[in-house]
Design a protein around this motif. Sequence first.
Motif, PDB file in Angstrom:
ATOM      1  N   ALA A   1      23.105  13.882  -2.385  1.00 61.43           N
ATOM      2  CA  ALA A   1      22.195  14.576  -3.307  1.00 61.43           C
ATOM      3  C   ALA A   1      21.216  13.593  -3.935  1.00 61.43           C
ATOM      4  O   ALA A   1      20.031  13.909  -4.115  1.00 61.43           O
ATOM      5  CB  ALA A   1      23.003  15.291  -4.391  1.00 61.43           C
ATOM      6  N   ALA A   2      21.700  12.385  -4.267  1.00 57.96           N
ATOM      7  CA  ALA A   2      20.802  11.380  -4.839  1.00 57.96           C
ATOM      8  C   ALA A   2      19.733  10.965  -3.834  1.00 57.96           C
ATOM      9  O   ALA A   2      18.570  10.779  -4.189  1.00 57.96           O
ATOM     10  CB  ALA A   2      21.607  10.164  -5.294  1.00 57.96           C
ATOM     11  N   ALA A   3      20.125  10.808  -2.559  1.00 59.10           N
ATOM     12  CA  ALA A   3      19.148  10.451  -1.535  1.00 59.10           C
ATOM     13  C   ALA A   3      18.093  11.545  -1.385  1.00 59.10           C
ATOM     14  O   ALA A   3      16.893  11.260  -1.265  1.00 59.10           O
ATOM     15  CB  ALA A   3      19.856  10.201  -0.206  1.00 59.10           C
ATOM     16  N   LEU A   4      18.536  12.802  -1.396  1.00 56.36           N
ATOM     17  CA  LEU A   4      17.576  13.913  -1.325  1.00 56.36           C
ATOM     18  C   LEU A   4      16.666  13.920  -2.552  1.00 56.36           C
ATOM     19  O   LEU A   4      15.473  14.211  -2.448  1.00 56.36           O
ATOM     20  CB  LEU A   4      18.320  15.241  -1.232  1.00 56.36           C
ATOM     21  CG  LEU A   4      18.609  15.801   0.160  1.00 56.36           C
ATOM     22  CD1 LEU A   4      19.235  17.180   0.052  1.00 56.36           C
ATOM     23  CD2 LEU A   4      17.342  15.862   1.006  1.00 56.36           C
ATOM     24  N   ALA A   5      17.236  13.611  -3.707  1.00 53.89           N
ATOM     25  CA  ALA A   5      16.416  13.560  -4.920  1.00 53.89           C
ATOM     26  C   ALA A   5      15.375  12.456  -4.824  1.00 53.89           C
ATOM     27  O   ALA A   5      14.226  12.622  -5.272  1.00 53.89           O
ATOM     28  CB  ALA A   5      17.309  13.348  -6.144  1.00 53.89           C
ATOM     29  N   GLY A   6      15.753  11.304  -4.227  1.00 52.27           N
ATOM     30  CA  GLY A   6      14.778  10.249  -4.017  1.00 52.27           C
ATOM     31  C   GLY A   6      13.657  10.688  -3.094  1.00 52.27           C
ATOM     32  O   GLY A   6      12.474  10.393  -3.334  1.00 52.27           O
ATOM     33  N   LEU A   7      14.013  11.431  -2.030  1.00 46.57           N
ATOM     34  CA  LEU A   7      12.984  11.943  -1.127  1.00 46.57           C
ATOM     35  C   LEU A   7      12.104  12.976  -1.830  1.00 46.57           C
ATOM     36  O   LEU A   7      10.886  13.025  -1.606  1.00 46.57           O
ATOM     37  CB  LEU A   7      13.650  12.556   0.102  1.00 46.57           C
ATOM     38  CG  LEU A   7      12.720  13.060   1.212  1.00 46.57           C
ATOM     39  CD1 LEU A   7      11.843  11.934   1.730  1.00 46.57           C
ATOM     40  CD2 LEU A   7      13.527  13.687   2.343  1.00 46.57           C
ATOM     41  N   ALA A   8      12.711  13.809  -2.679  1.00 46.63           N
ATOM     42  CA  ALA A   8      11.923  14.782  -3.435  1.00 46.63           C
ATOM     43  C   ALA A   8      10.937  14.081  -4.363  1.00 46.63           C
ATOM     44  O   ALA A   8       9.765  14.475  -4.483  1.00 46.63           O
ATOM     45  CB  ALA A   8      12.854  15.692  -4.247  1.00 46.63           C
ATOM     46  N   ALA A   9      11.391  13.003  -5.017  1.00 45.96           N
ATOM     47  CA  ALA A   9      10.472  12.244  -5.878  1.00 45.96           C
ATOM     48  C   ALA A   9       9.332  11.653  -5.059  1.00 45.96           C
ATOM     49  O   ALA A   9       8.171  11.640  -5.497  1.00 45.96           O
ATOM     50  CB  ALA A   9      11.239  11.136  -6.597  1.00 45.96           C
ATOM     51  N   ALA A  10       9.653  11.160  -3.849  1.00 52.50           N
ATOM     52  CA  ALA A  10       8.608  10.625  -2.977  1.00 52.50           C
ATOM     53  C   ALA A  10       7.593  11.703  -2.631  1.00 52.50           C
ATOM     54  O   ALA A  10       6.377  11.456  -2.620  1.00 52.50           O
ATOM     55  CB  ALA A  10       9.231  10.041  -1.710  1.00 52.50           C
ATOM     56  N   ALA A  11       8.082  12.919  -2.332  1.00 50.25           N
ATOM     57  CA  ALA A  11       7.166  14.016  -1.981  1.00 50.25           C
ATOM     58  C   ALA A  11       6.261  14.374  -3.152  1.00 50.25           C
ATOM     59  O   ALA A  11       5.058  14.636  -2.969  1.00 50.25           O
ATOM     60  CB  ALA A  11       7.974  15.233  -1.527  1.00 50.25           C
ATOM     61  N   TRP A  12       6.791  14.378  -4.354  1.00 48.49           N
ATOM     62  CA  TRP A  12       5.965  14.718  -5.510  1.00 48.49           C
ATOM     63  C   TRP A  12       4.962  13.610  -5.821  1.00 48.49           C
ATOM     64  O   TRP A  12       3.819  13.884  -6.198  1.00 48.49           O
ATOM     65  CB  TRP A  12       6.846  15.004  -6.722  1.00 48.49           C
ATOM     66  CG  TRP A  12       7.434  16.379  -6.686  1.00 48.49           C
ATOM     67  CD1 TRP A  12       8.706  16.735  -6.453  1.00 48.49           C
ATOM     68  CD2 TRP A  12       6.698  17.595  -6.875  1.00 48.49           C
ATOM     69  NE1 TRP A  12       8.845  18.094  -6.476  1.00 48.49           N
ATOM     70  CE2 TRP A  12       7.627  18.655  -6.739  1.00 48.49           C
ATOM     71  CE3 TRP A  12       5.364  17.904  -7.146  1.00 48.49           C
ATOM     72  CZ2 TRP A  12       7.264  19.987  -6.861  1.00 48.49           C
ATOM     73  CZ3 TRP A  12       5.004  19.234  -7.265  1.00 48.49           C
ATOM     74  CH2 TRP A  12       5.941  20.254  -7.125  1.00 48.49           C
ATOM     75  N   ILE A  13       5.387  12.346  -5.654  1.00 49.05           N
ATOM     76  CA  ILE A  13       4.429  11.255  -5.855  1.00 49.05           C
ATOM     77  C   ILE A  13       3.309  11.340  -4.823  1.00 49.05           C
ATOM     78  O   ILE A  13       2.118  11.179  -5.143  1.00 49.05           O
ATOM     79  CB  ILE A  13       5.154   9.893  -5.763  1.00 49.05           C
ATOM     80  CG1 ILE A  13       6.083   9.712  -6.965  1.00 49.05           C
ATOM     81  CG2 ILE A  13       4.157   8.747  -5.700  1.00 49.05           C
ATOM     82  CD1 ILE A  13       6.954   8.480  -6.886  1.00 49.05           C
ATOM     83  N   ALA A  14       3.683  11.623  -3.569  1.00 45.74           N
ATOM     84  CA  ALA A  14       2.677  11.743  -2.516  1.00 45.74           C
ATOM     85  C   ALA A  14       1.747  12.917  -2.779  1.00 45.74           C
ATOM     86  O   ALA A  14       0.542  12.859  -2.478  1.00 45.74           O
ATOM     87  CB  ALA A  14       3.362  11.896  -1.160  1.00 45.74           C
ATOM     88  N   THR A  15       2.277  13.992  -3.345  1.00 45.31           N
ATOM     89  CA  THR A  15       1.456  15.171  -3.622  1.00 45.31           C
ATOM     90  C   THR A  15       0.497  14.929  -4.783  1.00 45.31           C
ATOM     91  O   THR A  15      -0.706  15.223  -4.697  1.00 45.31           O
ATOM     92  CB  THR A  15       2.358  16.374  -3.940  1.00 45.31           C
ATOM     93  OG1 THR A  15       3.169  16.658  -2.803  1.00 45.31           O
ATOM     94  CG2 THR A  15       1.532  17.595  -4.283  1.00 45.31           C
ATOM     95  N   LEU A  16       1.016  14.384  -5.858  1.00 44.07           N
ATOM     96  CA  LEU A  16       0.211  14.231  -7.071  1.00 44.07           C
ATOM     97  C   LEU A  16      -0.766  13.068  -6.993  1.00 44.07           C
ATOM     98  O   LEU A  16      -1.757  13.044  -7.737  1.00 44.07           O
ATOM     99  CB  LEU A  16       1.139  14.051  -8.276  1.00 44.07           C
ATOM    100  CG  LEU A  16       2.098  15.228  -8.549  1.00 44.07           C
ATOM    101  CD1 LEU A  16       3.048  14.896  -9.683  1.00 44.07           C
ATOM    102  CD2 LEU A  16       1.312  16.497  -8.850  1.00 44.07           C
ATOM    103  N   SER A  17      -0.508  12.094  -6.118  1.00 42.67           N
ATOM    104  CA  SER A  17      -1.378  10.920  -6.029  1.00 42.67           C
ATOM    105  C   SER A  17      -1.981  10.780  -4.643  1.00 42.67           C
ATOM    106  O   SER A  17      -2.292   9.666  -4.202  1.00 42.67           O
ATOM    107  CB  SER A  17      -0.588   9.649  -6.377  1.00 42.67           C
ATOM    108  OG  SER A  17      -0.012   9.733  -7.656  1.00 42.67           O
ATOM    109  N   SER A  18      -2.162  11.904  -3.946  1.00 45.51           N
ATOM    110  CA  SER A  18      -2.678  11.833  -2.582  1.00 45.51           C
ATOM    111  C   SER A  18      -4.102  11.277  -2.537  1.00 45.51           C
ATOM    112  O   SER A  18      -4.515  10.681  -1.535  1.00 45.51           O
ATOM    113  CB  SER A  18      -2.643  13.212  -1.935  1.00 45.51           C
ATOM    114  OG  SER A  18      -3.435  14.129  -2.683  1.00 45.51           O
ATOM    115  N   ALA A  19      -4.858  11.461  -3.583  1.00 46.57           N
ATOM    116  CA  ALA A  19      -6.231  10.953  -3.596  1.00 46.57           C
ATOM    117  C   ALA A  19      -6.282   9.443  -3.766  1.00 46.57           C
ATOM    118  O   ALA A  19      -7.301   8.810  -3.470  1.00 46.57           O
ATOM    119  CB  ALA A  19      -7.018  11.628  -4.720  1.00 46.57           C
ATOM    120  N   ASP A  20      -5.197   8.845  -4.246  1.00 45.87           N
ATOM    121  CA  ASP A  20      -5.145   7.398  -4.439  1.00 45.87           C
ATOM    122  C   ASP A  20      -3.823   6.888  -3.866  1.00 45.87           C
ATOM    123  O   ASP A  20      -2.891   6.565  -4.603  1.00 45.87           O
ATOM    124  CB  ASP A  20      -5.253   7.072  -5.928  1.00 45.87           C
ATOM    125  CG  ASP A  20      -5.435   5.581  -6.188  1.00 45.87           C
ATOM    126  OD1 ASP A  20      -5.439   4.805  -5.204  1.00 45.87           O
ATOM    127  OD2 ASP A  20      -5.561   5.193  -7.360  1.00 45.87           O
TER     128      ASP A  20
END
Length: 615
Positions: free
Chosen positions: A139-158
Motif C-alpha cells: 500500500a505504501a508503494a502504491l501511495a508513492g506511485l499515486a504521489a508521483a502521478a499527482w506531482i506529474a499532473t500538477l507540475s506537467s508544465a514544468d
Amino acid sequence: MTVPLPRAPRRTAAGAAPRLAVAAAGPLAGGTVLLLSDALGGVVQVPGDVVTYMALTALVIACAALVPALWLAGRLRPYRAGAAGGALAGAAVALAGLVPAVPVFATALMAAGILAAPLLTAPRASALGPSGGPAGGQAAALAGLAAAAWIATLSSADPGTALVIAGASAAVLAAAAAAIPHAPPATASGRPVARVRDVLAERDVRTALPVYLLTGWAAGAPLMGGLHLLTFRWNLIGAEPVRYLAWALLPAVALVVIGRRTARAAQTVPWLLLAAAAASMLMASAPGPVLLAAGFTVALAAACMAVAALDTTVLRPLPDPRHPAAAGITCVAAAAGGLAGYGCAAALRGTFAEGTALTLTALPPILGALLALRVRGPRIVNPPPAFLTVRTLTVQRGAVRLHRVGLRMDAGETVVLSGTGASVLLAALAGRAPCKGRVSLGGADLTALDAGQRTSLRLCHLAGPEPRAPGGLPVAAGLAAHARALGHADPDAAARSVLDVFPALRGLAAAPAGTLTDAQRGLLSLAEALLTRPRLLLVDGLAGGPCAAAVTAVLHRLSATGTAVVIAGPAAPETLALARRAYAVEQGRVIEIPVPASGALLRPPAARSTGGSAQ
C-alpha cells in the motif's frame, strides 16, 4: 490482563513508519520520471522514448546491483541501508531535474538506479519480520506511485521542477526513515545474510518466482496499455491521462489497506491474478475514460495484494537471514515481469489495435493464476491443543481487578506468578472467586463447575496456607477424611502414605490441625493436594520458607506425572528455580521475570499464551 510469552513487538504506527517511508520513496521518484518522460524529453532536448529508456535502464541497473545490496545489508541494518540508498537516489533524481543537460541527466538517473538497489530488498525484508505487514508495504508503494502521478499532473508544465519535488520528497522520506527509532530487525549488524543461491535452493521460492514475474506483468502491461488508450482512443493529451491514473491510484491504495487481511494466503493469489486479467479486458473494452481508470484501480490493487499474499505465504516462513535475499530475488522477478508486460504492450500495438493489444496482455496473468495453484507455502502443522486454556477471564476481588486474562499451559509445565494479582487469578481458577470467561482443562470446561466439584473430580486443587481439614480434627484423620471424599479405597492407608512423604507432619498425625504452625499448615495443604493428584495444581504462598525443600520435592513429583502447576508467591530465587516461565502480575501490567536454567529440570514443553490487557 495477560500472562504472555515473549512475543513480537506490536505493530504500531511509529514502528511501521520507517518501513513504509522507504517503501514509498522508490515509486515516488521513479514513477515521476516515467510519467513525465515525454515532457522531460522536451526539457533535456531528446525524444521522450529516450527518457523512458533511461528510466527503465536505471531500474535494470538497480536489479543488477542486487548482490552488492545484499552484501551491504549483511553489514548494516537492512532498513537503514535501504533508507540511505533511497535518500541518495532521491537526491540524484532531484539533481536530474535541476540540471537538464543530457550528460548530467543521464548520469544522475543511472546513479539513482545503483543507489536504489537496497530499496529492492530493505522494505519487503523488514515487512517479513514478525512485526511487519507485507500488505502495508505494498500500500505504501502504491501511495508513492499515486504521489508521483499527482506531482506529474500538477507540475506537467514544468517537468524539471516536478522532478526536483519528487526527488527531494523521496530523499526526505528515506532520510526520515533512518532517523525514526525502529526495532532492530533479525538481520541486524553482525548477523550473516543468506546468499542468493541459498534462497534459490528453497523449493517454495523457486515455485513462486514465475508467479511473482507474472504478477509484475499484471501491473506493468495495463499501466502502459491503459495510458496509451487514454491518449489515442480518447484523445487525452498532456497531463490528462496521468490525471486519470492519479485518481485511480487513491482507491487502489484503499483497496489494499482494506483487503490486507485477505492477502495472507496463497489461495487468494489465483483469484487476484484473474481479477487483474479481467481488469485489462475491462480497460480494453471500456466505453469511457472513467471506467478505464477503474481498471487501473483493480489491476494495480490486485497485483499488489497478490505480491503481499505470496510474501506472507512463501517468504515470511523462511529463516530471518534469508529474508533480504528472498525479497530481492522476488522483487527482481516482479520487476522483470513488469518490464516484459510494459514492452509487450508496446510491441503488440505495432500489429494490433490498442484494445486488442491490451486484451492479449491479459493472457499471461491467467497463466500466472494457474501456476499460483502450485504455490502452497510450507506445510503448517497445527500445534496440539493446550492442556490448560484460559480465555478472556475477568475477575475482581477487593481492590484488584484482572481483565481478559489469557493463559495457555501444557501438561507438566510450571509457571510462577507474583504480584498483587497472582492470588486473585489462582482463586478464579480454583472456583473460589466469581469470574467471567472460559477456563478449559484437558477439554473439560472448569467454569461450569464450582470449587468443590473441581477438587472432587480431581481436575483442580488449590493448596494454600489454610488446609481443608477442620481445625479440631487430628492431622491423620483430616487427611483420611479428604481421601474418603475423593473415593480412595483405603483412606487411612492413603493418609499414612502421604504422611510418609512429609516427615515434619508424620510426628503430628494425632495433633489437631488447628494447633499447627503456619509452615506446618502449608505442608498439610500440600499433603491434601498429593492425595488429590489433580490435573491442575494451584499453589498459593507455599513455595518458600522453612519447608521449601519438601514443597519443591512434591511439586517436582506432581509435575513429572503431568500435573500443570501454577505457583503464586514472591519472585524469590528458590521459587523461580521451580518454573520454566515467571511473570509479575500487577495492576495494569504484566512483566516477564527471567528464570534460572535449573527450571529446565521440570522438562515441560514450551507453552503459549494469548491476548489480553491489564487494568
